[in-house]
Design an enzyme around this catalytic site. Structure first.
Site, PDB file in Angstrom:
ATOM      1  N   HIS A 126       7.534 -48.616   2.351  1.00  7.95           N
ATOM      2  CA  HIS A 126       8.453 -47.502   2.564  1.00  7.95           C
ATOM      3  C   HIS A 126       9.788 -47.993   3.121  1.00  7.95           C
ATOM      4  O   HIS A 126       9.831 -48.811   4.051  1.00  7.95           O
ATOM      5  CB  HIS A 126       7.840 -46.478   3.523  1.00  7.95           C
ATOM      6  CG  HIS A 126       8.413 -45.116   3.371  1.00  7.95           C
ATOM      7  ND1 HIS A 126       9.527 -44.707   4.058  1.00  7.95           N
ATOM      8  CD2 HIS A 126       8.048 -44.071   2.585  1.00  7.95           C
ATOM      9  CE1 HIS A 126       9.822 -43.462   3.719  1.00  7.95           C
ATOM     10  NE2 HIS A 126       8.946 -43.054   2.833  1.00  7.95           N
ATOM     11  N   PRO A 127      10.902 -47.524   2.567  1.00  5.90           N
ATOM     12  CA  PRO A 127      12.219 -48.072   2.920  1.00  5.90           C
ATOM     13  C   PRO A 127      12.906 -47.402   4.107  1.00  5.90           C
ATOM     14  O   PRO A 127      14.100 -47.615   4.323  1.00  5.90           O
ATOM     15  CB  PRO A 127      13.025 -47.826   1.641  1.00  5.90           C
ATOM     16  CG  PRO A 127      12.455 -46.559   1.093  1.00  5.90           C
ATOM     17  CD  PRO A 127      10.981 -46.583   1.436  1.00  5.90           C
ATOM     18  N   CYS A 128      12.185 -46.590   4.900  1.00  5.00           N
ATOM     19  CA  CYS A 128      12.846 -45.801   5.937  1.00  5.00           C
ATOM     20  C   CYS A 128      13.546 -46.659   6.996  1.00  5.00           C
ATOM     21  O   CYS A 128      14.509 -46.207   7.623  1.00  5.00           O
ATOM     22  CB  CYS A 128      11.842 -44.853   6.599  1.00  5.00           C
ATOM     23  SG  CYS A 128      10.402 -45.682   7.305  1.00  5.00           S
ATOM     24  N   ARG A 129      13.086 -47.913   7.202  1.00  7.26           N
ATOM     25  CA  ARG A 129      13.697 -48.741   8.248  1.00  7.26           C
ATOM     26  C   ARG A 129      14.422 -49.965   7.677  1.00  7.26           C
ATOM     27  O   ARG A 129      14.865 -50.825   8.437  1.00  7.26           O
ATOM     28  CB  ARG A 129      12.622 -49.193   9.241  1.00  7.26           C
ATOM     29  CG  ARG A 129      11.954 -48.060  10.011  1.00  7.26           C
ATOM     30  CD  ARG A 129      11.165 -48.591  11.169  1.00  7.26           C
ATOM     31  NE  ARG A 129      12.012 -49.298  12.116  1.00  7.26           N
ATOM     32  CZ  ARG A 129      11.551 -50.102  13.085  1.00  7.26           C
ATOM     33  NH1 ARG A 129      10.243 -50.303  13.204  1.00  7.26           N
ATOM     34  NH2 ARG A 129      12.380 -50.713  13.902  1.00  7.26           N
ATOM     35  N   TYR A 152      17.434 -43.355   0.547  1.00  7.16           N
ATOM     36  CA  TYR A 152      17.642 -44.273   1.680  1.00  7.16           C
ATOM     37  C   TYR A 152      18.757 -45.275   1.409  1.00  7.16           C
ATOM     38  O   TYR A 152      19.183 -45.984   2.321  1.00  7.16           O
ATOM     39  CB  TYR A 152      16.339 -45.009   2.003  1.00  7.16           C
ATOM     40  CG  TYR A 152      15.310 -44.134   2.672  1.00  7.16           C
ATOM     41  CD1 TYR A 152      15.415 -43.809   4.027  1.00  7.16           C
ATOM     42  CD2 TYR A 152      14.247 -43.598   1.955  1.00  7.16           C
ATOM     43  CE1 TYR A 152      14.476 -43.004   4.647  1.00  7.16           C
ATOM     44  CE2 TYR A 152      13.305 -42.785   2.564  1.00  7.16           C
ATOM     45  CZ  TYR A 152      13.424 -42.486   3.911  1.00  7.16           C
ATOM     46  OH  TYR A 152      12.502 -41.679   4.521  1.00  7.16           O
TER      47      TYR A 152
END
Length: 335
Positions: free
Chosen positions: A282-285, A230
């Site tokens: 979680h680093p998705c955003r 990411y």
């Protein structure tokens, strides 16, 4: 079922991260992501301004070659967590409109008015403030009266005879007398374990009986790693109770906003350490949120430097873990 899905996703992203090339060209302002060099620069800035954070090396076998060997991830230890997220959740049953004739809007809303387990009610606070003010007035009057009387006696004291000879006073033996207010007394023996000093309070709660005012405080170790897939920082947490025993998974989820528990926050293996799984945001955003912040700062006439990334990162991640008091960094203004 959700944990199984998270495990599969974690494994797939681990493989994808391994195959993803290392970002070389800066795209911070365009997309909100970081190169490894920018992550290190932001980490150095965080450590400089907030010394509770330090760089860590991790295990030798898990060192990432695209980061300096002594700056693999950031860590801060023993961060306090005094309350559970449920204790700060909004509930309509606990709110009350407080009328105020002097307020143009007609009053205000006390969101935890009927929360008996929380802090004192508004009435109790007002009562305490009134009593404290009255006591302060009385004591102030007494002190004033006493000081006034003392001022009047100064001349009389000066007119009394000469000061007493200290050699005669010492010879009288009065110096050897023990002042009861300063006499040293032997310490009481402490109660043996299990003798009722504590009772019935689990980690994170309050002791019952004699220790009712003692708050059981959980602590957390927080880590910030660089996520190669990411291309953003990633926050990791591991919690302990008051006896420094590891918290269970469910206990750690009690300290996570319920909008994010088991969704945004999942239990995964740490990329630089072996041992128990840790809670991870979680680093998705992360890049999307950071990009919006950069745009807002730019629109208001400012400019956000890349070294401030982790300062801002810790601000917006606070909404996920609101009761873990880790953020002692500098303030950040959007305009």
């Amino acid at each position: 079922m959700q944990s199984v899905i998270n495990t599969v996703k974690g494994t797939a992203l681990g493989v994808a991260g391994y195959l993803t090339p290392v970002l070389k060209e800066s795209k911070f302002h365009e997309t909100g992501v970081l190169t490894p060099e920018e992550f290190v620069a932001a980490g150095d800035h965080l450590v400089h301004h907030c010394p509770t954070w330090q760089w860590a090396r991790g295990e030798e076998a898990k060192i990432r070659p695209y980061l300096p060997s002594d700056k693999q991830f950031l860590i801060t230890r023993n961060v306090p967590c005094y309350r559970r997220c449920k204790q700060i959740e909004y509930c309509e049953d606990k709110e009350k409109v407080i009328e105020d004739e002097n307020d143009e809007d007609g009053g205000w809303v006390d969101t935890h008015h009927y929360d008996s387990t929380g802090s004192p009610t508004v009435e109790e606070k007002v009562c305490e403030m009134t009593l404290e003010a009255a006591d302060a007035g009385d004591s102030g009057g007494e002190e004033k009266g006493e000081s006034g009387a003392g001022d009047g006696d100064d001349d009389d004291d000066d007119e009394e005879g000469e000061a007493e000879d200290m050699e005669q006073f010492q010879a009288s033996g009065l110096l050897d007398e023990v002042d009861p207010s300063t006499e040293l007394r032997p310490r009481r023996e402490s109660k043996p374990a299990g003798a009722g000093a504590r009772s019935g309070a689990g980690a994170g709660g309050r002791a019952e009986g004699e220790g009712d005012d003692i708050v059981r405080t959980r602590t957390y170790d927080l880590h910030i790693t660089y996520d190669k897939y990411y291309q953003t920082p990633r926050l990791w947490l591991i919690g302990y109770d008051e006896e420094r025993r590891l918290l269970s998974v469910e206990q750690m989820y009690e300290d996570v906003s319920q909008d994010h528990a088991k969704k945004t926050v999942t239990m995964e293996a740490h990329p630089h350490l072996s041992g128990p799984t840790m809670a991870s945001v979680h680093p998705c955003r992360h890049a999307e949120v950071m990009k919006k912040i950069i745009e807002t700062v730019t629109e208001s006439g400012g400019a956000m430097a890349v070294h401030a990334y982790l300062i801002v990162f810790l601000k917006f991640v606070q909404s996920v873990i609101p009761t873990i008091e880790y953020d002692f960094t500098q303030n950040f203004a959007m305009n």
